[in-house]
Design a protein around this motif. Structure first.
Motif, PDB file in Angstrom:
ATOM      1  N   VAL A 280      40.094  37.196  38.251  1.00 11.24           N
ATOM      2  CA  VAL A 280      40.568  37.233  36.863  1.00 11.24           C
ATOM      3  C   VAL A 280      39.882  38.363  36.103  1.00 11.24           C
ATOM      4  N   LEU A 281      38.581  38.585  36.357  1.00  5.77           N
ATOM      5  CA  LEU A 281      37.869  39.677  35.696  1.00  5.77           C
ATOM      6  C   LEU A 281      38.454  41.022  36.119  1.00  5.77           C
ATOM      7  N   SER A 282      38.700  41.180  37.413  1.00  6.43           N
ATOM      8  CA  SER A 282      39.298  42.429  37.895  1.00  6.43           C
ATOM      9  C   SER A 282      40.702  42.604  37.336  1.00  6.43           C
ATOM     10  N   ASP A 283      41.421  41.499  37.150  1.00  9.09           N
ATOM     11  CA  ASP A 283      42.758  41.541  36.557  1.00  9.09           C
ATOM     12  C   ASP A 283      42.702  42.086  35.133  1.00  9.09           C
ATOM     13  N   GLY A 284      41.760  41.556  34.328  1.00 10.83           N
ATOM     14  CA  GLY A 284      41.621  42.029  32.958  1.00 10.83           C
ATOM     15  C   GLY A 284      41.174  43.478  32.889  1.00 10.83           C
ATOM     16  N   LEU A 285      40.193  43.840  33.730  1.00 11.23           N
ATOM     17  CA  LEU A 285      39.742  45.230  33.775  1.00 11.23           C
ATOM     18  C   LEU A 285      40.870  46.138  34.242  1.00 11.23           C
ATOM     19  N   GLY A 286      41.680  45.637  35.182  1.00 13.60           N
ATOM     20  CA  GLY A 286      42.817  46.425  35.643  1.00 13.60           C
ATOM     21  C   GLY A 286      43.819  46.685  34.541  1.00 13.60           C
ATOM     22  N   GLY A 287      44.002  45.697  33.639  1.00 19.26           N
ATOM     23  CA  GLY A 287      44.888  45.906  32.506  1.00 19.26           C
ATOM     24  C   GLY A 287      44.397  47.015  31.593  1.00 19.26           C
ATOM     25  N   PHE A 288      43.074  47.078  31.403  1.00 18.56           N
ATOM     26  CA  PHE A 288      42.470  48.129  30.574  1.00 18.56           C
ATOM     27  C   PHE A 288      42.613  49.491  31.254  1.00 18.56           C
ATOM     28  N   LEU A 289      42.239  49.565  32.540  1.00 20.82           N
ATOM     29  CA  LEU A 289      42.266  50.842  33.247  1.00 20.82           C
ATOM     30  C   LEU A 289      43.690  51.324  33.489  1.00 20.82           C
ATOM     31  N   SER A 290      44.606  50.395  33.769  1.00 21.90           N
ATOM     32  CA  SER A 290      45.975  50.814  34.043  1.00 21.90           C
ATOM     33  C   SER A 290      46.610  51.479  32.829  1.00 21.90           C
ATOM     34  N   ALA A 291      46.257  51.025  31.628  1.00 19.37           N
ATOM     35  CA  ALA A 291      46.778  51.678  30.423  1.00 19.37           C
ATOM     36  C   ALA A 291      46.291  53.124  30.345  1.00 19.37           C
ATOM     37  N   LEU A 292      45.039  53.356  30.747  1.00 20.85           N
ATOM     38  CA  LEU A 292      44.522  54.719  30.777  1.00 20.85           C
ATOM     39  C   LEU A 292      45.168  55.550  31.884  1.00 20.85           C
ATOM     40  N   LEU A 293      45.682  54.869  32.895  1.00 17.82           N
ATOM     41  CA  LEU A 293      46.376  55.543  33.990  1.00 17.82           C
ATOM     42  C   LEU A 293      47.879  55.643  33.730  1.00 17.82           C
ATOM     43  N   THR A 294      48.303  55.375  32.495  1.00 14.56           N
ATOM     44  CA  THR A 294      49.697  55.440  32.027  1.00 14.56           C
ATOM     45  C   THR A 294      50.595  54.430  32.740  1.00 14.56           C
ATOM     46  N   VAL A 295      50.036  53.250  33.033  1.00 13.39           N
ATOM     47  CA  VAL A 295      50.795  52.196  33.708  1.00 13.39           C
ATOM     48  C   VAL A 295      50.571  50.890  32.950  1.00 13.39           C
ATOM     49  N   PRO A 296      51.620  50.060  32.740  1.00 14.66           N
ATOM     50  CA  PRO A 296      51.426  48.753  32.101  1.00 14.66           C
ATOM     51  C   PRO A 296      50.499  47.870  32.925  1.00 14.66           C
ATOM     52  N   PRO A 297      50.081  46.723  32.401  1.00 13.47           N
ATOM     53  CA  PRO A 297      49.071  45.894  33.073  1.00 13.47           C
ATOM     54  C   PRO A 297      49.386  45.616  34.536  1.00 13.47           C
ATOM     55  N   LEU A 298      48.408  45.886  35.393  1.00 12.02           N
ATOM     56  CA  LEU A 298      48.535  45.593  36.810  1.00 12.02           C
ATOM     57  C   LEU A 298      47.820  44.282  37.098  1.00 12.02           C
ATOM     58  N   SER A 299      48.544  43.360  37.695  1.00  6.61           N
ATOM     59  CA  SER A 299      48.008  42.031  37.949  1.00  6.61           C
ATOM     60  C   SER A 299      48.155  41.699  39.427  1.00  6.61           C
ATOM     61  N   VAL A 300      47.467  40.637  39.875  1.00  3.29           N
ATOM     62  CA  VAL A 300      47.510  40.242  41.279  1.00  3.29           C
ATOM     63  C   VAL A 300      48.949  39.960  41.702  1.00  3.29           C
ATOM     64  N   PHE A 301      49.335  40.527  42.826  1.00  2.00           N
ATOM     65  CA  PHE A 301      50.668  40.366  43.392  1.00  2.00           C
ATOM     66  C   PHE A 301      50.623  39.345  44.519  1.00  2.00           C
ATOM     67  N   ALA A 302      51.688  38.601  44.688  1.00  2.00           N
ATOM     68  CA  ALA A 302      51.755  37.640  45.791  1.00  2.00           C
ATOM     69  C   ALA A 302      52.710  38.099  46.887  1.00  2.00           C
ATOM     70  N   GLN A 303      53.326  39.293  46.721  1.00  2.00           N
ATOM     71  CA  GLN A 303      54.329  39.738  47.681  1.00  2.00           C
ATOM     72  C   GLN A 303      53.779  39.902  49.089  1.00  2.00           C
ATOM     73  N   ASN A 304      52.488  40.193  49.209  1.00  4.04           N
ATOM     74  CA  ASN A 304      51.936  40.470  50.536  1.00  4.04           C
ATOM     75  C   ASN A 304      51.476  39.215  51.267  1.00  4.04           C
ATOM     76  N   ASN A 305      51.540  38.043  50.631  1.00  2.00           N
ATOM     77  CA  ASN A 305      51.083  36.831  51.312  1.00  2.00           C
ATOM     78  C   ASN A 305      51.944  36.505  52.527  1.00  2.00           C
ATOM     79  N   GLY A 306      53.236  36.811  52.439  1.00  2.00           N
ATOM     80  CA  GLY A 306      54.103  36.602  53.590  1.00  2.00           C
ATOM     81  C   GLY A 306      53.712  37.479  54.763  1.00  2.00           C
ATOM     82  N   VAL A 307      53.238  38.700  54.475  1.00  3.49           N
ATOM     83  CA  VAL A 307      52.789  39.594  55.540  1.00  3.49           C
ATOM     84  C   VAL A 307      51.573  39.001  56.246  1.00  3.49           C
ATOM     85  N   ILE A 308      50.623  38.478  55.475  1.00  2.70           N
ATOM     86  CA  ILE A 308      49.432  37.854  56.070  1.00  2.70           C
ATOM     87  C   ILE A 308      49.837  36.691  56.962  1.00  2.70           C
TER      88      ILE A 308
END
Length: 581
Positions: free
Chosen positions: A404-432
């Motif tokens: 959750v902390l990395s998620d919030g920090l990612g929201g801050f950094l992603s805005a500086l990287l010109t991208v909307p909030p980046l949050s944990v994705f579940a799409q790769n769980n099927g691959v695992i």
């Protein structure tokens, strides 16, 4: 829920090179020699590249439905096992390809909603891929901070633009066009045509940046408190409504030809035909040709699920896009200008946006970050489960806190990287789950491929050239998967009278918004000449109430906190509070 999930987890199979290497690890020089020796053995030996017992034919061979032939499954590679290089690279590629559709969809929809030019749109796709690669590395780390707190999950947890942000951003952009922040023109028949508004994207980024501190604060709230406020009944309702709303606001509209102004079938202007009258083969919205192209992509996904190899099943969304594009290109529906104008190599900040705050968006974005924290908790739990790691206890709570902390920090950094909030994705769980590989090395290779895909600018041009019906046929399935994930989370609830009541009340607002999206548009029209600050507050409330998952989530959270728990009588006639999952 935790004990049930954990009891079903088989023990990881011991992989090659799992035995300790000789040498005294307390001796730094011997440790370095052992590391160099292990690296040399990995890159120079067949076992280092391919392992000794992984069934690669199983990974690549097609399957026959209803076949009774039993296959020998490969070993399970645990989080920190020594993974053969070939398997690490192939698994990382599968993770990246499985994520691609979810990563390119939000920037394409953002650009379409704001009528941005192809050059800016292609950059937004590239930036999304590059930022996802870098911030996924942060999320996969497990950096010790202070006390018991960490940054990152230490799992193969990847990040991408949350569909919660996508749903809310559409309502925010609508508000910007309605209040004149973004320019638009209205025809004589009353049809409003939106003009390009890159400043709206900068306002979304700026508002997201300041609101990200809320999720960072939530990371330091004890996990038991977060679970009490956001039980499965709440998180499942939110995820269900996110998927359902995106099907109606984007997926099925693009399947019919476009989610822009052409979906209203105006009789004049550039959007008389879809996607515009300047497209290679424009047609009215809902034309059978468009429906057929989308259905072709959709049926491809189904056929892969029936006959595809495990590798193909992991990347079925991308294969569906590819098949749809091949047929669309053959019949002249693809405009290659976005590919021609896209740069060969690109990176972040090639295009920039004016970072500003849009006051009416603050309240909705704060609610978005709360929902991102809820999603993160659920996705990290799912990743831990498929990785055959505990889903309760101190270690698991630490992973939740770090994620959750990395998620919030990612929201801050992603805005500086010109991208909307980046949050944990579940799409790769099927691959695992399918590849039986939960190894962190595969996750790092995934990040490498994501950054590579973003840096090669022509790839973004190719994604931007995908016709709307092809994209719609795939994203409708993708968004429906999100809704199904919400239903799965809801099944963790006990469904007693109290929880059925909460779900019914929440869905009253959520489904009501979904079916009649304009119900709250005129809520404050009776207020005469409100001040600028009061007008901003009214706009914020309207955005929240008009966004299905925000309205449903708000109702679910409030009722979960104020309604008393049901009591049950034991065999001796004594009452007790019913335990929640």
């Amino acid at each position: 829920m935790s004990s049930v999930s954990e009891s079903k987890q088989p023990e990881p199979t011991t992989p090659p090179f799992a035995s300790p290497l000789p040498g005294n690890y307390r001796d730094g020089r011997k440790s370095l020699r052992n590391t160099v020796s292990q690296f040399g053995r990995k890159v120079t030996t067949r076992a280092g590249w391919f392992g000794t017992d992984y069934n690669y034919s199983w990974l690549c061979m097609p399957t026959l439905p209803y076949s009774r032939k039993k296959q020998t499954l490969p070993p399970f590679y645990a989080l920190d096992a020594d993974l053969p290089l070939a398997l690490a690279i192939s698994s990382g590629l599968q993770h990246a390809l499985a994520m691609l559709a979810g990563l390119i969809t939000p920037p394409i929809i953002f650009a379409s909603s704001l009528n941005l030019d192809s050059e800016t749109s292609a950059y937004m796709i590239s930036a999304s891929l590059i930022a996802s690669g870098f911030l996924s590395l942060v999320q996969m780390s497990r950096i010790k901070l202070f006390g018991k707190y960490c940054l990152g999950t230490g799992l193969v947890s990847v990040v991408g633009t949350s569909f919660a942000t996508l749903s809310t951003a559409n309502a925010i952009f609508d508000s910007m066009y309605n209040d004149g922040t973004c320019p638009s023109t209205t025809s004589a028949e009353g049809t409003m045509t939106r003009e390009a508004c890159p400043d709206a994207y900068g306002m979304l980024l700026g508002t997201s940046l300041i609101c990200s501190f809320l999720e960072m604060f939530m990371a330091f709230v004890p996990a038991r408190v977060l679970k009490r406020i956001f039980p499965p009944m709440v998180t499942g309702t939110v995820i269900l409504m996110i998927g359902a709303s995106l099907i109606g606001s984007s997926g099925i509209l693009n399947w019919g030809g476009g989610s822009n102004d052409c979906s209203s079938s105006p009789t004049t202007g550039i959007f008389q035909l879809c996607p515009t009258i300047n497209a290679p083969r424009p047609l009215p919205w809902g034309s059978p040709e468009f429906i057929g192209l989308g259905f072709l992509s959709f049926i491809t996904i189904i056929l892969i699920e029936l006959f595809g190899s495990p590798f193909l099943k992991n990347i079925s969304i991308i294969v569906g896009l590819a098949v749809g594009c091949i047929f669309a290109g053959g019949f002249g529906y693809i405009d290659g200008s976005s590919i021609n104008t896209a740069p060969a190599i690109t990176f972040l900040w090639v295009h920039t946006f004016k970072i500003r705050v849009y006051p009416p968006a603050i309240l909705p974005m704060l609610a978005v970050y709360v929902s991102l924290a809820m999603e993160a908790i659920g996705d990290i739990t799912a990743t831990s489960e498929v990785s055959r790691l505990p889903v309760d206890g101190e270690e698991f709570d630490s992973r939740i806190q770090g994620g959750v902390l990395s998620d919030g920090l990612g929201g801050f950094l992603s805005a500086l990287l010109t991208v909307p909030p980046l949050s944990v994705f579940a799409q790769n769980n099927g691959v695992i789950s399918i590849t039986r590989c939960a190894n962190i090395s595969a996750g790092r290779w995934c990040c490498f491929f994501l950054i590579l895909f973003g840096v090669v600018g022509k790839i973004s041009g190719v994604f931007l050239a995908i016709p709307n019906p092809v994209l719609g046929g795939v994203t409708t399935f993708l968004f429906a998967n999100v809704a199904v994930s919400g239903i799965r989370v809801l099944t963790y609830s006990t469904f007693n009278r109290r929880e059925r009541f909460i779900l019914a009340a929440a869905l009253s607002f959520g489904i009501g918004d979904l079916l009649v999206p304009t119900i709250f548009t005129h809520l404050f029209d009776g207020v005469d000449q409100p001040s600028k600050g009061l007008k901003g507050l009214f706009d914020s409330i309207t955005i929240v109430l008009s966004t299905p998952f925000l309205a449903a989530g708000l109702v679910a959270v409030l009722l979960n906190l104020i309604l008393p728990q049901e009591t049950v009588m034991d065999e001796e006639g004594e009452s007790g509070t019913e335990a929640k999952i």
